[in-house]
Design an enzyme around this catalytic site. Sequence first.
Site, PDB file in Angstrom:
ATOM      1  N   ARG A  60       0.814  -1.220   0.000  1.00  0.00           N
ATOM      2  CA  ARG A  60       0.000   0.000   0.000  1.00  0.00           C
ATOM      3  C   ARG A  60       0.846   1.270   0.000  1.00  0.00           C
ATOM      4  O   ARG A  60       0.419   2.301  -0.508  1.00  0.00           O
ATOM      5  CB  ARG A  60      -0.982  -0.008   1.187  1.00  0.00           C
ATOM      6  CG  ARG A  60      -2.171  -0.947   0.954  1.00  0.00           C
ATOM      7  CD  ARG A  60      -3.185  -0.840   2.090  1.00  0.00           C
ATOM      8  NE  ARG A  60      -2.628  -1.355   3.322  1.00  0.00           N
ATOM      9  CZ  ARG A  60      -2.831  -2.585   3.781  1.00  0.00           C
ATOM     10  NH1 ARG A  60      -3.604  -3.431   3.127  1.00  0.00           N
ATOM     11  NH2 ARG A  60      -2.282  -2.977   4.909  1.00  0.00           N
ATOM     12  N   GLU A  97       4.340 -10.769  15.831  1.00  0.00           N
ATOM     13  CA  GLU A  97       3.755 -11.345  17.041  1.00  0.00           C
ATOM     14  C   GLU A  97       4.184 -12.816  17.177  1.00  0.00           C
ATOM     15  O   GLU A  97       4.587 -13.263  18.236  1.00  0.00           O
ATOM     16  CB  GLU A  97       2.226 -11.222  16.957  1.00  0.00           C
ATOM     17  CG  GLU A  97       1.513 -11.499  18.262  1.00  0.00           C
ATOM     18  CD  GLU A  97       0.000 -11.301  18.135  1.00  0.00           C
ATOM     19  OE1 GLU A  97      -0.693 -11.536  19.125  1.00  0.00           O
ATOM     20  OE2 GLU A  97      -0.481 -10.929  17.033  1.00  0.00           O
TER      21      GLU A  97
END
Lengths: 177, 177
Positions: A60, A97
């Site tokens: 993006r 994570e």
Amino acid sequence: MAAEIKDRIRTIPDHPKPGIQFRDIMTLLQDPIGLNLSVQQILASWTGERVDKVAGIEARGFILGGAIAVALEAGFVAVRKAGKLPHTTIGVDYDLEYGTDRVEIHTDAIHEGERILLVDDLIATGGTALAAIDLIEQSGGVIVGCGFVIDLPDLGGSEKIRKRGFTVSSLCAFEGE
Amino acid sequence: MAAEIKDRIRTIPDHPKPGIQFRDIMTLLQDPIGLNLSVQQILASWTGERVDKVAGIEARGFILGGAIAVALEAGFVAVRKAGKLPHTTIGVDYDLEYGTDRVEIHTDAIHEGERILLVDDLIATGGTALAAIDLIEQSGGVIVGCGFVIDLPDLGGSEKIRKRGFTVSSLCAFEGE
């Protein structure tokens, strides 16, 4: 000013997993006014700064990064995911994570002393952006600053970048994430 | 004019596999003059056409697509690989040399009758571009045309698009691929 941007961003609840409010900038970018405002407002943060190249983060960050590079009469450098660039690269791994990820740039993308503006759509924990900053500095680039559309300040990324001594600008923030 | 573009494109022999000459536009885009010329020359092919939105194909098509959308005061629509867009999508599958691939757009990205310019870095066999054209038409969009930096005419994609009745412009061609 921030409302003009924020009101055009769509929130998708529980995406990609329960409890995550996904901020979708596609509704902002597909609106001609939203796209134009985003570019103009990011540019406004760096008025008077010399920028040799804009580095955009895949994927993006390429959309606004390319437009901002053209507006600044700068070049565009792609910060890509591992294995996507065809020539010789340098890479930096960063923690997710669960596990790690990696971003790369071409070794000849940035020359010693070039002034680089880093652009992406969103700053969250800052893992990707900090890895991109490391890549730019390893290439000899000088960071002018980092421009984002959205800041999720509770996730700490923009604060981490500021603590490294770099200027961060964002067009709007979503708190309580 | 084509030489100004072509001379800035790097050829990487035998990438990603033996016998393939990979045309790397990163050297074109990281050069401020190359980036600016690319945008100006793509725009020049569509002078006088009304364009509501530019559709860019992931990921390299995002870089020039975003810049061209801003220059045209249009919106930007992302044509993405399967599973990358967060909201409701429509998709089209297309054949690869081995297997199939899929591109998607958001169902609300394009409205009935909107005039869409499709942009990507390169047209080869045309599989992805033709799938993107189908997506745009299924969404009610009207194709203004397709703009590429590089055409590999021997692979037949640009010819296939022209046979479908659409205008194709490219800034340079590499023959004998």
